[in-house]
Design an enzyme around this catalytic site. Structure first.
Site, PDB file in Angstrom:
ATOM      1  CE  LYS A   1     -41.181 -27.800  49.748  1.00  0.00           C
ATOM      2  NZ  LYS A   1     -41.730 -29.063  50.264  1.00  0.00           N
TER       3      LYS A   1
ATOM      4  CE  LYS B   1     -50.780 -24.667  47.016  1.00  0.00           C
ATOM      5  NZ  LYS B   1     -50.393 -25.905  46.305  1.00  0.00           N
TER       6      LYS B   1
ATOM      7  CE  LYS C   1     -51.003 -32.155  53.188  1.00  0.00           C
ATOM      8  NZ  LYS C   1     -49.796 -32.018  52.388  1.00  0.00           N
TER       9      LYS C   1
END
Ligand code: TRP
Length: 339
Positions: free
Chosen positions: A108, A207, A210
Site C-alpha cells: 500500500k 478479488k 468493496k
C-alpha cells in the site's frame, strides 16, 4: 473459546464479504464470539469523515441483518480509549522493522507513492512519495493486534491477506507475556475454506472488493435485484459458449459457478453440466444471488430505518466489549510500570 474478526468500512459490503466472512460468522457463532466494524482501520489513507460514519453504521446493520447475534457485534471506535491505550503499549512491544515488513504496508505504501495525487491541499494531497503516507498505515497492524488481544481472542478468522497481521499479534502477545507477565491470550489465525473467494465479475483475475475503483463487477449486499441481475448478465465469461468448470483457463465462468454453488448449494464442476448456455447459467446465478442477499438487504434497510434500535444495539455492544476487555488494558499498563 473466543472467535473475533472485523470488517473495515472502506466501502459497501459486497458479495465476497458476505460469502467469505459474514455469513460464516453468523453460522459459526459461539456465545463468546465478537465481530466488529473496524472503522478506525478505514482512516489509514485519505478518507471522508461523513462517509466513514455512514458506512460504519451501515456495516453494523449488515452484521446484525446477516444473523450475527446483536450481543456479539460492536463498532471499534466505541472502544477508542481502551484500544488507544493498548495500541501504545503494544507499539512499545513491537519493533519498527516488524511493522515495516508487513506485506500489506509495503504494497500500500508503494502504491500510494506511485500514484500522483491531484491538488486538494489536504494532508495527503500535499505530501509526496512514501514518506507522505499516513503513519497509521505502518502502525495499523498494531491496532489490529490490540483489537485481538483486548478481547482475549483465541481464534481470528481472516483472509490470506490478514494472516501476517495475526502472526504479528501472536508475536506481540508472546513477547509481552514473557517480558512483563501473563496478560494476553496468544491468538491463532484461521483461514476460511477455499472456494468462497469471490472474484470481480468484470475482472475475474482479481478479488471482488468493496473498495474497488470500478464497481461494475462488484455485487453489493444492498444492491436491488435488478442491479444484481444486470451485473451478473454483464459478467466476463472468457470465450467459449458452453459452461465448464476450469478456474485456471476460464476464471470468469468458474467464478459464476463458485458463486452459484455458494448460494444455492452443489458442486461447481457438476453444476456446469446442468447449464446448456452462458445465458441460462447467468440467470440462475442472478436468481441465487438475489435470494441469498434478499434477507440481508431487507433486514439492513429495516434496521437503518429504526435508528433507536440500531443505536441501542451499538451501545450495548460497546459496553459489553469494554466490560470484557478493559481489565487487560489495566493489567498491561500496570505491568509495564505505567499505572
Ligand atoms: N484488518 C482487517 C481487514 O482489513 C479487519 C480487522 C481489523 C480485523 N481488526 C481486526 C480482523 C482484528 C481480525 C481481527 O480485513
Amino acid at each position: 473459546m473466543v472467535q473475533l474478526s472485523g470488517i473495515t468500512p472502506s466501502g459497501h459490503v459486497q458479495l465476497g464479504n458476505h460469502l467469505g466472512a459474514l455469513r460464516r460468522w453468523a453460522a459459526d457463532g459461539g456465545p463468546d464470539d465478537l465481530y466488529f466494524v473496524s472503522d478506525l482501520h478505514a482512516m489509514t489513507t485519505a478518507h471522508n469523515p461523513a462517509k466513514l460514519r455512514s458506512l460504519a453504521t451501515e456495516q453494523l446493520a449488515v452484521l446484525v441483518a446477516t444473523g450475527i447475534a446483536p450481543e456479539r457485534v460492536f463498532v471499534q471506535s466505541d472502544l477508542a480509549r481502551e484500544l488507544g491505550a493498548l495500541t501504545w503499549v503494544l507499539e512499545c512491544t513491537c519493533s519498527y522493522g516488524e511493522a515495516a515488513r508487513m506485506i500489506q504496508f509495503k504494497e500500500k505504501s508503494a502504491a500510494r507513492s506511485a500514484s500522483v495525487e491531484g491538488g486538494g491541499g489536504g494532508m495527503d494531497g500535499k505530501s509526496k512519495g512514501q514518506a507522505g503516507v499516513r503513519l497509521s498505515l505502518l502502525t495499523y497492524p498494531v491496532l489490529m493486534a490490540a483489537d485481538i488481544l483486548l478481547q482475549g481472542a483465541d481464534e481470528v478468522p481472516v483472509g490470506e491477506d490478514q494472516r501476517q497481521h495475526v502472526e504479528l499479534a501472536r508475536t506481540l502477545a508472546r513477547r509481552f507475556n514473557s517480558t512483563y507477565g501473563e496478560v494476553f491470550t496468544v491468538p491463532e489465525a484461521t483461514l476460511p475454506p477455499a472456494g468462497a473467494r469471490v472474484k470481480d465479475l468484470a475482472e475475474p483475475a482479481r478479488k471482488m472488493s468493496k473498495s474497488a475503483n470500478d464497481s461494475a463487477g462488484v455485487v453489493f449486499v444492498l444492491d436491488e435485484p435488478d442491479q444484481i441481475r444486470r451485473k451478473v448478465r454483464r459478467a466476463r465469461t472468457d470465450g467459449g459458449s458452453v459452461p465448464a468448470y476450469d478456474p485456471e483457463n476460464r476464471p470468469g465462468i468458474a467464478n459464476l459457478l463458485d458463486i452459484l454453488a455458494a448460494c444455492a448449494g452443489g458442486d461447481p464442476a457438476e453444476l456446469a453440466d446442468e447449464y446448456p448456455s452462458y445465458g441460462v447459467l447467468k440467470d440462475a446465478v442472478a436468481d441465487a444471488v438475489i435470494e441469498e442477499l434478499r434477507p440481508v438487504r431487507e433486514g439492513t434497510r429495516a434496521l437503518l430505518d429504526d435508528v433507536a434500535e440500531l443505536e441501542r444495539v451499538r451501545k450495548a455492544g460497546a459496553e459489553r466489549a469494554i466490560d470484557r476487555g478493559a481489565h487487560r488494558v489495566s493489567a498491561a499498563l500496570r505491568m509495564v510500570g505505567a499505572a
